[in-house]
Design a protein around this motif. Sequence first.
Motif, short mmCIF file in Angstrom:
data_model
loop_
_atom_site.label_atom_id
_atom_site.label_comp_id
_atom_site.label_asym_id
_atom_site.label_seq_id
_atom_site.Cartn_x
_atom_site.Cartn_y
_atom_site.Cartn_z
N ILE A 263 -9.03 -21.80 -12.84
CA ILE A 263 -9.28 -21.62 -11.40
C ILE A 263 -9.29 -20.16 -11.04
O ILE A 263 -10.10 -19.72 -10.22
CB ILE A 263 -8.21 -22.37 -10.58
CG1 ILE A 263 -8.54 -23.83 -10.56
CG2 ILE A 263 -8.14 -21.82 -9.20
CD1 ILE A 263 -8.00 -24.53 -9.38
N ILE B 186 -10.31 -17.75 -12.79
CA ILE B 186 -11.58 -17.17 -13.21
C ILE B 186 -12.73 -17.83 -12.48
O ILE B 186 -13.82 -17.28 -12.42
CB ILE B 186 -11.73 -17.32 -14.74
CG1 ILE B 186 -10.54 -16.69 -15.45
CG2 ILE B 186 -12.99 -16.71 -15.23
CD1 ILE B 186 -10.50 -15.21 -15.35
N GLY B 187 -12.52 -19.00 -11.91
CA GLY B 187 -13.56 -19.61 -11.10
C GLY B 187 -14.08 -20.93 -11.61
O GLY B 187 -14.93 -21.54 -10.96
N ALA B 188 -13.59 -21.41 -12.74
CA ALA B 188 -14.07 -22.70 -13.26
C ALA B 188 -13.15 -23.78 -12.73
O ALA B 188 -12.02 -23.92 -13.19
CB ALA B 188 -14.06 -22.70 -14.78
N PHE B 189 -13.61 -24.53 -11.74
CA PHE B 189 -12.71 -25.46 -11.06
C PHE B 189 -12.43 -26.71 -11.85
O PHE B 189 -11.40 -27.33 -11.71
CB PHE B 189 -13.31 -25.87 -9.72
CG PHE B 189 -13.63 -24.70 -8.85
CD1 PHE B 189 -14.92 -24.23 -8.74
CD2 PHE B 189 -12.63 -24.05 -8.14
CE1 PHE B 189 -15.22 -23.15 -7.94
CE2 PHE B 189 -12.93 -22.96 -7.36
CZ PHE B 189 -14.22 -22.52 -7.25
N THR B 190 -13.37 -27.12 -12.69
CA THR B 190 -13.23 -28.42 -13.33
C THR B 190 -12.12 -28.40 -14.38
O THR B 190 -11.48 -29.42 -14.60
CB THR B 190 -14.56 -28.80 -13.99
OG1 THR B 190 -15.59 -28.55 -13.06
CG2 THR B 190 -14.58 -30.25 -14.37
N LEU C 236 -8.80 -29.78 -13.13
CA LEU C 236 -8.66 -31.23 -12.99
C LEU C 236 -8.53 -31.92 -14.34
O LEU C 236 -7.74 -32.85 -14.51
CB LEU C 236 -9.86 -31.80 -12.23
CG LEU C 236 -9.81 -31.86 -10.72
CD1 LEU C 236 -8.67 -32.71 -10.26
CD2 LEU C 236 -9.72 -30.51 -10.07
#
Lengths: 376, 203, 473
Positions: free
Chosen positions: A129, A131-135, A138
């Motif tokens: 998160i 770094i920006g990768a939201f998946t 989860l």
Amino acid sequence: MTETAADNKPKLKSDQMFINLGPQHPSTHGVLRIGLTIEGEIIVNAVPDVGYLHRGTEKLAEIRGYHHCVVLSDRWDYLNAMGNNMVFCMAAEKLMGVEVPERAQQLRVLMLELNRIASHLLFFGTYGIDIGAFTAFLHAFREREMVLDLFEMVCGARMTYNYIRLGGVMKELPKEWLDRCREFVPFFKKRLAEYDDLLSFNPIFLDRTKTVGAVGGKEALAWGWSGPNLRASGVPYDMRKFQPYSSYEKFDFEIPVGKDGSCWDRYYCRVREMHESLKIVEQVLGGLPEGPILGKGVAKVPKAPPGETYAAIEGARGDLGIHLVSDGNMSPYRLHVKAPSFINLQILQEMLVGQKISDVVAILGSIDIVLGEVDR
Amino acid sequence: MTTTTLDREALQAKFAEKFPEAETIGAPAEGSAPTELKGYLTVRFPDGERLLAALRWLKEDLGFAYLDMISAVDWKGPVDIDGYIRDPNPNVFLPDGATPQVQLPVANKTVAYRDAVELVYLLSHLDAKIKVCLKLDVPRDGGSAPSAIGVFKSADWQEREIFDLFGVAFLNHPNLSKILTPDFLKGHPLRKDYKHQKDRFDD
Amino acid sequence: MTDKPSESDKPDEAKKEEAPAAKPAPAKPPAKPPVKELPKPVFNEHPTHPAYQGRASRLLHANRMAPNRVWEDKWRLPRYRNGAIMLAGILGGLTVGAVLIDRFGMTVWMKLWNTLFAVLGRVAAAAGASADSVAAAKAFAETSPWIWSPLKVILVLHVILVAPIFLVWWERKISAHMQSRFGPMYVGWFHGVLQTVADGIKLLLKENIQPASADSWVHRLAPAVVCFPAILAFAPVSFGGDLIAADIDVSVVYIFAMAGISVVGIMMAGWGSGNKYSLLGGLRSAAQLVSYELPRGFAIMPVIMFAGSLSLVRIADAQSGTWFGFVPRWFIFYPVVGQLSFLIFLIASVAETNRTPFDIPEAESELVAGFHTEYSGMRFSLFFLAEYAYMLLACLLMSAFFFGGGNPPLPGLDFVPGWYWFLGKTMALVFLFMWFRWTFPRLRVDRVMDLCWKFLLPWSFANIAFAGLYLLF
């Protein structure tokens, strides 16, 4: 909170700006404040400010009995609570001379490694998160829920377990626990391969993390780093191999060692450590001996004979140690926690100078601190 | 530089040779201060300069590259209950007259309490897999010790923490200031005679 | 734990009973208040407890199953199978509906239209007007531009107002399913379709906070300046045969010009917030948007060269027909040039619409907050409306330029109307945009600029050269 923010800040030139990163910020690392003096995009001065979560557990421990102190210990590194319990119990058992039975030792190893997996999963998710990768977050939490379900089955709690007690563990495993754990292992192996596909070798992620935060081995040792951070810088120091405790010497696992100590190396070290922890879990599940789970010689109100000792384990954040001094009362005379996050964090005042603001989050995330441990 | 044949006896001999005034501790004698760090070679130094020299010697000549921790113990006596905000008996559901769960600590006659803060340094040798513990007694009031920051950079915040919580000054430390306790807190909380002053957060 | 309570209470009670008998009782000590029974916590109850009977909790608990069991044999799960069938059914139903509308829509509509005017005629006759005036009114309504142009304008406006409702819902569902969760399930009859409507109503009811240090009119106008060109840019886009608001000859240039005006709005938002972090964020965003307009425009040059026109309609028509009887003549299939153009345009469009991996302005975990921090309520949602409108526009453009926009993939599928294919391709590309957002991490700001100026722009120039070579031979 400290008085140094005013003392340490250089006289701001007209084109410099002072920004506070925290104590509330979206990169969930806890309540940490870093006072950054920036000139354009480059950081000129960084002053980390800790103490927002200082609860005085070291002083509280001087008035609590040893069993109560185990509960206090849960709350230091709350993501690796089994580790905190473990190190405190190791120190107290060393002082009191209590033998831990074989089954209890292996159960402790099992819980410690599962907890390491859970903690590294959380690191993986939150670093994604940042770094920006939201998946990634989860997916990591989906697996973490399984581990937390296992913990809930065995001791009723999802975060502060209080499961590892003086002399052994608290409770015997429930009937179906071993089967559930055996189901978890192959499922998680597949998922680990997926994490590599999703994030580890993604070119954008590599570009963001491989180019920043490089720390050499000698410098890392000088700054007192330990754990995956130190191993990523090339020094193969792991407490489980240095001074094996609680039957770790029986298990066959490697310690992943990185090359150039960049943020990506620290991240990947933790991902590889999840593989190794899973190996250990498999080995323990393969041959868990029968026997008692609590050693003899622990009174209801234990009193340790006068003396002092130091016990250390390999926590998820690094080399977690306890310096325990007793003078014969029911409470410890002095309980000092050597917290790896506290020591790992010092490097920020030197490392952040010269970096861009966008890299602060990447670097801070890769050091993987937990404020409960930093502030105690 | 780094020798892998370093074990406890060899190290003890090296200490006896290099720092003859330092007292290498084995099992505690009857009636003396219980001061051995159980399981590790413990060396007590009479003053700070020799301790600093020993730290430097251990790091550069013998290869103890890793400072595990710097800890401090206040040997004044059992802790004063006024240092705490709340009643230490944690169970509020016990009825009146029941025995409290926590018995306040009392002085133990076999323990040599003294008016000093003892600093404990623990160093590790990564190849030889051995740790050594160095100790220094610092007077409680106005005591000071030389800062190890020149030898190990990781001593930085640990010394600040000891200054904050115990009041031991470290000489030549670039930034000796409070780190964990809030700014409004006066005094050094982990001292045994610390008394809690009512502040704006107490109800 | 001690079991002293029972022992210590008894002597007290015994004493209390003895005392009144021994001597006249003094004032009795006040009776302790009765210990209240704590209510039983609901979370320990079995899921059949009445508190768990609501629809949301049914969804939550019925679907709670260990992930490993779901993933191993998902096709054996009834709800998984049913979901797949439902999806196929929806798509099939839409296709059949499109074919039917295409076939019978016009006749049905003409019937209704004529019936309407017949009824009006009778009403007019009853009121005393002549039949000619009714016929004249009908002719006027059928042909006059005074009626149709405003109607087309309103239709285009509604595209941009209605499309985000669907797109936001779709994005939330896609992101949720990629993250192994469900997304909106509760609001609306079916899988939370009305979630966006509910959110929109909520945003409308919020207070429009304006910071004291903000430049008041600039702050207020910025959302409008961002949103208005987004609406205008949809004018020349053809959704099918005649569904076009303005068939301009230079529609491509017009669209890119409108997209450029929005950048001014973003800078206004950054400045008008009166906050240095918003200003920095706004400037960064503006720099990114302006930079990426260049590769976008240059990537389209080969397409324009092949089609020989700047009009979207002509470009789409130039892609009709097939090679070898089954490969459609879409520009993306042109060797090297088509693919390169598509890729450059795709990357530049993702950057233009501020979507991950280029979403520095929206990033919450970066230090600088972004140009829309000081906005709340509907003004905030206008920015996102504009983002979704531009994303839809980018996908529409991509379908028109590269995928034939309206032409079916195989020649035999002519019975399915052109607008259906167009929207289908657009939605597939929108799915691609959303897929990118939830898979990739974010690029750092300077890397974003590097990518544009040092990589995309030179390759777009090279692409034009390749297209020239292609046309030569």
